[in-house]
Design a protein around this motif. Structure first.
Motif, PDB file in Angstrom:
ATOM      1  N   PHE A 233      -3.849 -11.231  14.769  1.00  0.00           N
ATOM      2  CA  PHE A 233      -4.076 -11.948  13.516  1.00  0.00           C
ATOM      3  C   PHE A 233      -5.395 -11.499  12.906  1.00  0.00           C
ATOM      4  CE2 PHE A 233      -4.628 -15.480  10.672  1.00  0.00           C
ATOM      5  CZ  PHE A 233      -3.377 -16.052  10.480  1.00  0.00           C
ATOM      6  N   GLY A 234      -6.436 -11.391  13.759  1.00  0.00           N
ATOM      7  CA  GLY A 234      -7.735 -10.953  13.268  1.00  0.00           C
ATOM      8  C   GLY A 234      -7.701  -9.539  12.717  1.00  0.00           C
ATOM      9  N   GLU A 235      -6.959  -8.668  13.388  1.00  0.00           N
ATOM     10  CA  GLU A 235      -6.823  -7.298  12.890  1.00  0.00           C
ATOM     11  C   GLU A 235      -6.129  -7.279  11.536  1.00  0.00           C
ATOM     12  OE1 GLU A 235      -4.811  -4.974  15.790  1.00  0.00           O
ATOM     13  OE2 GLU A 235      -6.316  -5.332  17.363  1.00  0.00           O
ATOM     14  N   ARG A 236      -5.101  -8.108  11.400  1.00  0.00           N
ATOM     15  CA  ARG A 236      -4.379  -8.149  10.130  1.00  0.00           C
ATOM     16  C   ARG A 236      -5.265  -8.672   9.001  1.00  0.00           C
ATOM     17  NH1 ARG A 236      -1.615  -4.972   9.019  1.00  0.00           N
ATOM     18  NH2 ARG A 236      -0.796  -6.229   7.326  1.00  0.00           N
ATOM     19  N   LEU A 237      -6.093  -9.662   9.303  1.00  0.00           N
ATOM     20  CA  LEU A 237      -6.981 -10.205   8.267  1.00  0.00           C
ATOM     21  C   LEU A 237      -7.883  -9.140   7.672  1.00  0.00           C
ATOM     22  CD1 LEU A 237      -8.077 -13.664   9.701  1.00  0.00           C
ATOM     23  CD2 LEU A 237      -6.997 -13.270   7.489  1.00  0.00           C
ATOM     24  N   ALA A 238      -8.251  -8.166   8.486  1.00  0.00           N
ATOM     25  CA  ALA A 238      -9.158  -7.107   8.027  1.00  0.00           C
ATOM     26  C   ALA A 238      -8.421  -5.984   7.306  1.00  0.00           C
ATOM     27  CB  ALA A 238      -9.928  -6.546   9.214  1.00  0.00           C
ATOM     28  N   SER A 239      -7.098  -6.059   7.232  1.00  0.00           N
ATOM     29  CA  SER A 239      -6.315  -4.969   6.659  1.00  0.00           C
ATOM     30  C   SER A 239      -6.291  -5.026   5.131  1.00  0.00           C
ATOM     31  CB  SER A 239      -4.873  -5.027   7.181  1.00  0.00           C
ATOM     32  OG  SER A 239      -4.190  -6.142   6.632  1.00  0.00           O
ATOM     33  N   PRO A 240      -6.189  -3.866   4.471  1.00  0.00           N
ATOM     34  CA  PRO A 240      -6.037  -3.844   3.009  1.00  0.00           C
ATOM     35  C   PRO A 240      -4.806  -4.620   2.546  1.00  0.00           C
ATOM     36  CG  PRO A 240      -6.558  -1.649   3.844  1.00  0.00           C
ATOM     37  CD  PRO A 240      -6.271  -2.509   5.042  1.00  0.00           C
ATOM     38  N   GLU A 241      -3.745  -4.591   3.348  1.00  0.00           N
ATOM     39  CA  GLU A 241      -2.511  -5.296   2.995  1.00  0.00           C
ATOM     40  C   GLU A 241      -2.764  -6.793   2.883  1.00  0.00           C
ATOM     41  OE1 GLU A 241       1.979  -4.494   4.365  1.00  0.00           O
ATOM     42  OE2 GLU A 241       0.704  -5.313   5.953  1.00  0.00           O
ATOM     43  N   ALA A 242      -3.491  -7.343   3.855  1.00  0.00           N
ATOM     44  CA  ALA A 242      -3.792  -8.776   3.821  1.00  0.00           C
ATOM     45  C   ALA A 242      -4.744  -9.108   2.682  1.00  0.00           C
ATOM     46  CB  ALA A 242      -4.393  -9.216   5.157  1.00  0.00           C
ATOM     47  N   LYS A 243      -5.720  -8.267   2.448  1.00  0.00           N
ATOM     48  CA  LYS A 243      -6.652  -8.513   1.343  1.00  0.00           C
ATOM     49  C   LYS A 243      -5.904  -8.611   0.027  1.00  0.00           C
ATOM     50  CE  LYS A 243     -10.733  -6.664  -1.006  1.00  0.00           C
ATOM     51  NZ  LYS A 243     -11.721  -5.559  -1.074  1.00  0.00           N
ATOM     52  N   ALA A 244      -4.978  -7.694  -0.209  1.00  0.00           N
ATOM     53  CA  ALA A 244      -4.191  -7.716  -1.448  1.00  0.00           C
ATOM     54  C   ALA A 244      -3.317  -8.959  -1.520  1.00  0.00           C
ATOM     55  CB  ALA A 244      -3.328  -6.457  -1.530  1.00  0.00           C
ATOM     56  N   ALA A 245      -2.725  -9.359  -0.391  1.00  0.00           N
ATOM     57  CA  ALA A 245      -1.860 -10.535  -0.378  1.00  0.00           C
ATOM     58  C   ALA A 245      -2.653 -11.802  -0.670  1.00  0.00           C
ATOM     59  CB  ALA A 245      -1.160 -10.645   0.974  1.00  0.00           C
ATOM     60  N   PHE A 246      -3.852 -11.924  -0.108  1.00  0.00           N
ATOM     61  CA  PHE A 246      -4.666 -13.110  -0.351  1.00  0.00           C
ATOM     62  C   PHE A 246      -5.183 -13.143  -1.787  1.00  0.00           C
ATOM     63  CE2 PHE A 246      -4.806 -13.689   4.234  1.00  0.00           C
ATOM     64  CZ  PHE A 246      -4.841 -15.067   4.337  1.00  0.00           C
ATOM     65  N   GLU A 247      -5.543 -12.009  -2.327  1.00  0.00           N
ATOM     66  CA  GLU A 247      -5.988 -11.967  -3.722  1.00  0.00           C
ATOM     67  C   GLU A 247      -4.869 -12.416  -4.647  1.00  0.00           C
ATOM     68  OE1 GLU A 247      -7.333  -7.988  -4.241  1.00  0.00           O
ATOM     69  OE2 GLU A 247      -9.339  -8.376  -3.425  1.00  0.00           O
ATOM     70  N   ALA A 248      -3.654 -11.983  -4.364  1.00  0.00           N
ATOM     71  CA  ALA A 248      -2.513 -12.385  -5.179  1.00  0.00           C
ATOM     72  C   ALA A 248      -2.242 -13.881  -5.028  1.00  0.00           C
ATOM     73  CB  ALA A 248      -1.280 -11.571  -4.788  1.00  0.00           C
ATOM     74  N   PHE A 249      -2.361 -14.381  -3.808  1.00  0.00           N
ATOM     75  CA  PHE A 249      -2.135 -15.803  -3.554  1.00  0.00           C
ATOM     76  C   PHE A 249      -3.153 -16.658  -4.307  1.00  0.00           C
ATOM     77  CE2 PHE A 249      -3.316 -19.603  -1.129  1.00  0.00           C
ATOM     78  CZ  PHE A 249      -2.106 -20.261  -1.048  1.00  0.00           C
ATOM     79  N   LEU A 250      -4.419 -16.310  -4.211  1.00  0.00           N
ATOM     80  CA  LEU A 250      -5.465 -17.095  -4.875  1.00  0.00           C
ATOM     81  C   LEU A 250      -5.337 -17.008  -6.394  1.00  0.00           C
ATOM     82  CD1 LEU A 250      -8.458 -16.222  -2.534  1.00  0.00           C
ATOM     83  CD2 LEU A 250      -7.197 -18.372  -2.642  1.00  0.00           C
ATOM     84  N   ALA A 251      -4.896 -15.858  -6.900  1.00  0.00           N
ATOM     85  CA  ALA A 251      -4.693 -15.715  -8.343  1.00  0.00           C
ATOM     86  C   ALA A 251      -3.567 -16.621  -8.816  1.00  0.00           C
ATOM     87  CB  ALA A 251      -4.374 -14.265  -8.685  1.00  0.00           C
ATOM     88  N   ARG A 252      -2.498 -16.734  -8.018  1.00  0.00           N
ATOM     89  CA  ARG A 252      -1.403 -17.618  -8.380  1.00  0.00           C
ATOM     90  C   ARG A 252      -1.865 -19.075  -8.381  1.00  0.00           C
ATOM     91  NH1 ARG A 252       1.522 -14.107  -4.965  1.00  0.00           N
ATOM     92  NH2 ARG A 252       1.432 -15.630  -3.246  1.00  0.00           N
ATOM     93  N   LYS A 253      -2.708 -19.452  -7.411  1.00  0.00           N
ATOM     94  CA  LYS A 253      -3.206 -20.825  -7.364  1.00  0.00           C
ATOM     95  C   LYS A 253      -4.043 -21.147  -8.592  1.00  0.00           C
ATOM     96  CE  LYS A 253      -4.383 -23.200  -3.958  1.00  0.00           C
ATOM     97  NZ  LYS A 253      -5.070 -23.843  -2.808  1.00  0.00           N
ATOM     98  N   LYS A 254      -4.879 -20.214  -9.024  1.00  0.00           N
ATOM     99  CA  LYS A 254      -5.726 -20.456 -10.175  1.00  0.00           C
ATOM    100  C   LYS A 254      -4.921 -20.617 -11.460  1.00  0.00           C
ATOM    101  CE  LYS A 254      -9.898 -18.133  -8.438  1.00  0.00           C
ATOM    102  NZ  LYS A 254     -10.815 -16.982  -8.615  1.00  0.00           N
ATOM    103  N   SER A 255      -3.818 -19.860 -11.554  1.00  0.00           N
ATOM    104  CA  SER A 255      -2.998 -19.890 -12.772  1.00  0.00           C
ATOM    105  C   SER A 255      -2.014 -21.054 -12.778  1.00  0.00           C
ATOM    106  CB  SER A 255      -2.245 -18.584 -12.938  1.00  0.00           C
ATOM    107  OG  SER A 255      -1.349 -18.378 -11.854  1.00  0.00           O
ATOM    108  N   ALA A 256      -1.823 -21.666 -11.611  1.00  0.00           N
ATOM    109  CA  ALA A 256      -0.844 -22.755 -11.507  1.00  0.00           C
ATOM    110  C   ALA A 256      -1.324 -24.023 -12.218  1.00  0.00           C
ATOM    111  CB  ALA A 256      -0.561 -23.052 -10.053  1.00  0.00           C
TER     112      ALA A 256
END
Length: 256
Positions: A233-256
């Protein structure tokens, strides 16, 4: 804040310790402090001979939406997810001595779902929804669910829930073996507490031995799987894939 987790022993159920999520304005999203309080309560209850059962409850319409994402990112950014209060809570679930009963009404997301793999009886209302969007965030299953899920539900249902992120209704969760019984919303808390009281009324040593025999596999195996999951889990958190997924998630929350 301590009021976000309420720990109580109802007067008419002295042998039952209730641990209740109480942050309804945030859908009972869990912070580090809330994890700390739950660990303290579980340990204290296990050490108190007067307590014979733990009960997890949420608030009306919501068990928990899982981790508070802002809080989660603030401590998980270093990738050491297995350490600290979260890791302690996950291991406490796997090693708690006394029976655990839970009652779910409404949302049960992430850890709000996987906690029930460790419970001995779970009741849920018909409007409950069990969902684990781990892979949607480029992350992985946790709380030993990658081991307990297939053992409980079979590979295909476990894959649907834990990898594909498919939401399960209360009836589907019952049919899959994740929960024990579906009861009306108005009866959820009373049914959960009544079951806990019945369990607490039985000879405690015999109950503990029976529970230990029935537990799925060796607890050491479950703890080892939790540690393995946490490292990955920790390795995944540091991955570019996870960074992009979290940025998209937080952007959706802000626009909701």
């Amino acid at each position: 804040m301590s009021e976000h987790i309420i720990v109580e022993r109802p007067e008419n159920l002295a042998a039952v310790q209730v641990i209740r999520f109480n942050r309804p304005d945030k859908k009972n999203a869990i912070t580090q402090d809330m994890y700390r309080l739950m660990v303290e309560a579980m340990r204290a209850g296990d050490e108190d001979d007067a307590v014979r059962a733990h009960v997890f409850l949420g608030t009306e319409g919501c068990f928990t939406a899982g981790n508070d994402m802002q809080d989660f990112l603030s401590y998980a950014v270093n990738g050491r997810i297995g350490e600290g209060h979260v890791g302690q809570f996950l291991k406490a679930l796997a090693t708690v001595k006394k029976p655990m009963i839970s009652g779910v009404d409404g949302l049960a997301i992430g850890i709000g779902t996987t906690v029930h793999f460790h419970c001995d009886l779970t009741f849920a209302s018909p409007r409950s929804e069990f969902r684990t969007p781990f892979v949607d965030l480029a992350l992985l299953p946790e709380a030993g669910s990658s081991l307990l899920g297939p053992m409980t539900m079979g590979h295909q249902r476990a894959f649907a829930m834990l990898a594909a992120g498919v939401g399960f209704s209360a009836e589907e969760a019952r049919d899959a073996g994740l929960i024990y019984k579906v009861v009306p919303e108005a009866e959820l808390e009373s049914a959960t507490l009544a079951a806990a009281a019945e369990i607490a009324s039985k000879p405690p040593q015999a109950m503990q031995i029976a529970r230990d025999l029935l537990r799925r596999g060796d607890r050491a195996d479950i703890v080892a799987r939790i540690e393995e999951e946490s490292a990955l889990f920790g390795e995944r958190l540091a991955s570019p894939e996870a960074k992009a997924a979290f940025e998209a998630f937080l952007a959706r929350k802000k626009s909701a």
